[in-house]
Design a protein around this motif. Structure first.
Motif, PDB file in Angstrom:
ATOM      1  N   LEU A 145      -9.919  -6.368  39.803  1.00 40.87           N
ATOM      2  CA  LEU A 145      -9.058  -6.812  38.690  1.00 40.87           C
ATOM      3  C   LEU A 145      -9.801  -6.686  37.374  1.00 40.87           C
ATOM      4  O   LEU A 145     -11.033  -6.641  37.331  1.00 40.87           O
ATOM      5  CB  LEU A 145      -8.648  -8.279  38.892  1.00 40.87           C
ATOM      6  N   SER A 146      -9.017  -6.685  36.294  1.00 37.11           N
ATOM      7  CA  SER A 146      -9.652  -6.618  34.978  1.00 37.11           C
ATOM      8  C   SER A 146     -10.392  -7.930  34.707  1.00 37.11           C
ATOM      9  O   SER A 146     -10.115  -8.970  35.319  1.00 37.11           O
ATOM     10  CB  SER A 146      -8.605  -6.395  33.892  1.00 37.11           C
ATOM     11  N   VAL A 147     -11.319  -7.838  33.775  1.00 34.11           N
ATOM     12  CA  VAL A 147     -12.072  -9.013  33.355  1.00 34.11           C
ATOM     13  C   VAL A 147     -11.111 -10.103  32.862  1.00 34.11           C
ATOM     14  O   VAL A 147     -11.211 -11.278  33.262  1.00 34.11           O
ATOM     15  CB  VAL A 147     -13.059  -8.584  32.237  1.00 34.11           C
ATOM     16  N   LEU A 148     -10.130  -9.699  32.055  1.00 35.72           N
ATOM     17  CA  LEU A 148      -9.192 -10.679  31.490  1.00 35.72           C
ATOM     18  C   LEU A 148      -8.418 -11.389  32.599  1.00 35.72           C
ATOM     19  O   LEU A 148      -8.234 -12.613  32.567  1.00 35.72           O
ATOM     20  CB  LEU A 148      -8.236  -9.965  30.526  1.00 35.72           C
ATOM     21  N   GLU A 149      -7.979 -10.626  33.593  1.00 34.99           N
ATOM     22  CA  GLU A 149      -7.203 -11.254  34.668  1.00 34.99           C
ATOM     23  C   GLU A 149      -8.067 -12.210  35.492  1.00 34.99           C
ATOM     24  O   GLU A 149      -7.599 -13.276  35.921  1.00 34.99           O
ATOM     25  CB  GLU A 149      -6.571 -10.188  35.560  1.00 34.99           C
ATOM     26  N   ASN A 150      -9.324 -11.837  35.685  1.00 34.25           N
ATOM     27  CA  ASN A 150     -10.227 -12.766  36.360  1.00 34.25           C
ATOM     28  C   ASN A 150     -10.338 -14.073  35.584  1.00 34.25           C
ATOM     29  O   ASN A 150     -10.331 -15.158  36.171  1.00 34.25           O
ATOM     30  CB  ASN A 150     -11.621 -12.136  36.516  1.00 34.25           C
ATOM     31  N   VAL A 151     -10.459 -13.975  34.280  1.00 32.59           N
ATOM     32  CA  VAL A 151     -10.574 -15.195  33.469  1.00 32.59           C
ATOM     33  C   VAL A 151      -9.294 -16.020  33.595  1.00 32.59           C
ATOM     34  O   VAL A 151      -9.330 -17.244  33.760  1.00 32.59           O
ATOM     35  CB  VAL A 151     -10.876 -14.843  31.995  1.00 32.59           C
ATOM     36  N   LEU A 152      -8.163 -15.335  33.571  1.00 26.44           N
ATOM     37  CA  LEU A 152      -6.874 -16.033  33.658  1.00 26.44           C
ATOM     38  C   LEU A 152      -6.711 -16.798  34.975  1.00 26.44           C
ATOM     39  O   LEU A 152      -6.033 -17.836  35.008  1.00 26.44           O
ATOM     40  CB  LEU A 152      -5.733 -15.027  33.488  1.00 26.44           C
ATOM     41  N   THR A 153      -7.338 -16.311  36.038  1.00 29.43           N
ATOM     42  CA  THR A 153      -7.181 -17.024  37.314  1.00 29.43           C
ATOM     43  C   THR A 153      -7.736 -18.449  37.215  1.00 29.43           C
ATOM     44  O   THR A 153      -7.360 -19.311  38.002  1.00 29.43           O
ATOM     45  CB  THR A 153      -7.874 -16.305  38.498  1.00 29.43           C
ATOM     46  N   GLY A 154      -8.590 -18.681  36.232  1.00 27.31           N
ATOM     47  CA  GLY A 154      -9.102 -20.043  36.019  1.00 27.31           C
ATOM     48  C   GLY A 154      -8.002 -21.024  35.662  1.00 27.31           C
ATOM     49  O   GLY A 154      -8.177 -22.241  35.793  1.00 27.31           O
ATOM     50  N   ALA A 155      -6.844 -20.503  35.203  1.00 35.32           N
ATOM     51  CA  ALA A 155      -5.739 -21.379  34.803  1.00 35.32           C
ATOM     52  C   ALA A 155      -4.719 -21.551  35.926  1.00 35.32           C
ATOM     53  O   ALA A 155      -3.725 -22.255  35.757  1.00 35.32           O
ATOM     54  CB  ALA A 155      -5.051 -20.800  33.566  1.00 35.32           C
ATOM     55  N   LEU A 156      -4.968 -20.919  37.077  1.00 36.37           N
ATOM     56  CA  LEU A 156      -3.941 -20.911  38.129  1.00 36.37           C
ATOM     57  C   LEU A 156      -3.542 -22.306  38.601  1.00 36.37           C
ATOM     58  O   LEU A 156      -2.374 -22.554  38.909  1.00 36.37           O
ATOM     59  CB  LEU A 156      -4.420 -20.093  39.333  1.00 36.37           C
ATOM     60  N   ALA A 157      -4.529 -23.225  38.614  1.00 38.10           N
ATOM     61  CA  ALA A 157      -4.225 -24.572  39.113  1.00 38.10           C
ATOM     62  C   ALA A 157      -3.150 -25.235  38.252  1.00 38.10           C
ATOM     63  O   ALA A 157      -2.393 -26.076  38.723  1.00 38.10           O
ATOM     64  CB  ALA A 157      -5.488 -25.419  39.128  1.00 38.10           C
ATOM     65  N   ALA A 158      -3.083 -24.831  36.973  1.00 41.28           N
ATOM     66  CA  ALA A 158      -2.136 -25.462  36.062  1.00 41.28           C
ATOM     67  C   ALA A 158      -0.776 -24.758  36.076  1.00 41.28           C
ATOM     68  O   ALA A 158       0.176 -25.214  35.437  1.00 41.28           O
ATOM     69  CB  ALA A 158      -2.713 -25.449  34.649  1.00 41.28           C
ATOM     70  N   LEU A 159      -0.688 -23.629  36.801  1.00 38.64           N
ATOM     71  CA  LEU A 159       0.566 -22.867  36.811  1.00 38.64           C
ATOM     72  C   LEU A 159       1.262 -23.018  38.149  1.00 38.64           C
ATOM     73  O   LEU A 159       0.613 -23.286  39.162  1.00 38.64           O
ATOM     74  CB  LEU A 159       0.260 -21.377  36.588  1.00 38.64           C
ATOM     75  N   ARG A 160       2.556 -22.803  38.147  1.00 35.76           N
ATOM     76  CA  ARG A 160       3.272 -22.846  39.432  1.00 35.76           C
ATOM     77  C   ARG A 160       3.459 -21.446  39.970  1.00 35.76           C
ATOM     78  O   ARG A 160       3.778 -20.538  39.207  1.00 35.76           O
ATOM     79  CB  ARG A 160       4.638 -23.463  39.207  1.00 35.76           C
ATOM     80  N   GLY A 161       3.271 -21.319  41.261  1.00 38.99           N
ATOM     81  CA  GLY A 161       3.564 -20.031  41.900  1.00 38.99           C
ATOM     82  C   GLY A 161       2.477 -19.013  41.653  1.00 38.99           C
ATOM     83  O   GLY A 161       1.614 -19.195  40.794  1.00 38.99           O
ATOM     84  N   PRO A 162       2.509 -17.926  42.434  1.00 42.78           N
ATOM     85  CA  PRO A 162       1.488 -16.881  42.292  1.00 42.78           C
ATOM     86  C   PRO A 162       1.714 -16.052  41.029  1.00 42.78           C
ATOM     87  O   PRO A 162       2.817 -16.039  40.478  1.00 42.78           O
ATOM     88  CB  PRO A 162       1.705 -16.024  43.538  1.00 42.78           C
ATOM     89  N   ARG A 163       0.682 -15.385  40.593  1.00 44.65           N
ATOM     90  CA  ARG A 163       0.783 -14.495  39.410  1.00 44.65           C
ATOM     91  C   ARG A 163       0.403 -13.089  39.844  1.00 44.65           C
ATOM     92  O   ARG A 163      -0.596 -12.896  40.546  1.00 44.65           O
ATOM     93  CB  ARG A 163      -0.193 -14.939  38.310  1.00 44.65           C
ATOM     94  N   LEU A 164       1.187 -12.139  39.437  1.00 45.99           N
ATOM     95  CA  LEU A 164       0.866 -10.747  39.768  1.00 45.99           C
ATOM     96  C   LEU A 164       0.743  -9.943  38.494  1.00 45.99           C
ATOM     97  O   LEU A 164       1.733  -9.659  37.835  1.00 45.99           O
ATOM     98  CB  LEU A 164       1.958 -10.149  40.656  1.00 45.99           C
ATOM     99  N   GLY A 165      -0.457  -9.659  38.118  1.00 47.27           N
ATOM    100  CA  GLY A 165      -0.685  -8.827  36.939  1.00 47.27           C
ATOM    101  C   GLY A 165      -0.700  -9.627  35.654  1.00 47.27           C
ATOM    102  O   GLY A 165      -0.161 -10.738  35.568  1.00 47.27           O
ATOM    103  N   LEU A 166      -1.306  -8.999  34.642  1.00 49.50           N
ATOM    104  CA  LEU A 166      -1.478  -9.661  33.341  1.00 49.50           C
ATOM    105  C   LEU A 166      -0.170 -10.131  32.739  1.00 49.50           C
ATOM    106  O   LEU A 166      -0.084 -11.186  32.111  1.00 49.50           O
ATOM    107  CB  LEU A 166      -2.107  -8.662  32.359  1.00 49.50           C
ATOM    108  N   ILE A 167       0.882  -9.325  32.975  1.00 44.94           N
ATOM    109  CA  ILE A 167       2.171  -9.589  32.343  1.00 44.94           C
ATOM    110  C   ILE A 167       2.765 -10.931  32.782  1.00 44.94           C
ATOM    111  O   ILE A 167       3.562 -11.544  32.077  1.00 44.94           O
ATOM    112  CB  ILE A 167       3.127  -8.402  32.644  1.00 44.94           C
TER     113      ILE A 167
END
Ligand code: ATP
Length: 268
Positions: free
Chosen positions: A90-112
């Motif tokens: 994954l891109s560097v940015l997407e890796n960083v974004l995974t740090g916010a997953l606990a605060a989001l609902r549901g899985p995320r697929l891609g930067l968009i």
């Protein structure tokens, strides 16, 4: 922690650990491989349950928390690991974004799939760790030191109050190690984070932490502020955490060096 103990079968990984870390303190857990550092950090993050004793984090007794309360508490605790634990493809940015997953609902697929304000925050954290230019690069194209900086940016996505770091520079060269440790300290001071960081190198610990807690075979054998430690005390620290022949050899070598520069044992 009060009287914290952890057994894995016959093995006592932690024994009667009593430790109080104040908010904003930067503490090094120092000890050789197998001394219990990771186990202790995992207890602070609620990933292990003690066999005996108590542990409270951010004012909450972990034994009293429901699953949901524990998850909420864990979202206030960032964790940085020795092997970075990034998703290389994954891109560097997407890796960083995974740090916010606990605060989001549901899985995320891609930067968009991430909200714009989170992407803005992630880019801000990448800027903070000096890697804004690498945001759209695959994570596995970065050097070890850069990957650890990405992992730090990912931890910052949680807006943590506590940062745990488990041997964060064990697989880095000395120059990258220095950069990563400096960065962690700067960010901790900027944001008033409480930091617990495990290391096995005494010299690195001395130059970095406010306080050193030494572990040997799961027991706290040392708990001291680093400020104003003398060379003689440094040698004593080596003596307390060392158990293997190679460590004792390193001590003798250092003693020889110190004897040459300052026989009286002035400040380190
Ligand atoms: N899940 C487990 N099951 C069995 N034994 C374990 C487990 N986790 C840790 N241990 C043992 O507990 C002891 C402490 O391990 P721990 O990983 O906490 O040490 P450490 O100081 O972090 O060392 P390292 O830097 O090598 O990880 C070791 O003897 C280890 O083998």
């Amino acid at each position: 922690m009060r009287g914290l103990g952890k057994r894995f079968g016959e093995l006592a990984a932690l024994s009667d650990v009593n430790l109080e870390v104040r908010r904003g303190e930067i503490v090094v857990l120092l000890g050789l491989s197998g001394s219990g550092k990771s186990t202790l950090l995992r207890h602070v993050d609620g990933l292990e349950q003690p066999s005996s004793g108590e542990i409270s984090v951010l004012g909450r007794d972990l034994a009293q928390l429901t699953g949901r309360e524990l998850r909420r508490l864990r979202s206030r605790i960032g964790f940085v690991f020795q092997q970075f634990e990034l998703v290389g493809s994954l891109s560097v940015l997407e890796n960083v974004l995974t740090g916010a997953l606990a605060a989001l609902r549901g899985p995320r697929l891609g930067l968009i799939s991430y909200p714009r304000e989170l992407k803005r925050a992630a880019l801000g954290h990448l800027d903070r760790v000096g890697l804004l230019n690498a945001a759209y690069q695959r994570a596995d194209t970065l050097s070890g030191g850069q990957q650890q900086r990405v992992a730090i940016a990912r931890a910052l996505m949680q807006n943590p109050e506590v940062l745990l770091a488990d041997e964060p520079v064990a697989s880095l060269d000395p120059e990258s190690s220095e950069q990563v440790m400096t960065l962690i300290r700067e960010i901790a001071l900027d944001q008033g984070l409480t930091v617990l960081c495990s290391l096995h190198q005494v010299d690195l610990a001395l130059g970095w932490g406010d306080r050193i807690v030494g572990l040997r075979h799961g027991e706290v054998v040392l708990d001291t502020p680093t400020d104003g430690l003398s060379k003689a005390q440094v040698m004593e620290i080596y003596g307390r955490v060392a158990t293997t022949t190679s460590e004792f050899r390193a001590i003798s070598e250092l003693e020889r060096q110190f004897a040459g520069t300052d026989a009286a044992g002035g400040p380190a």
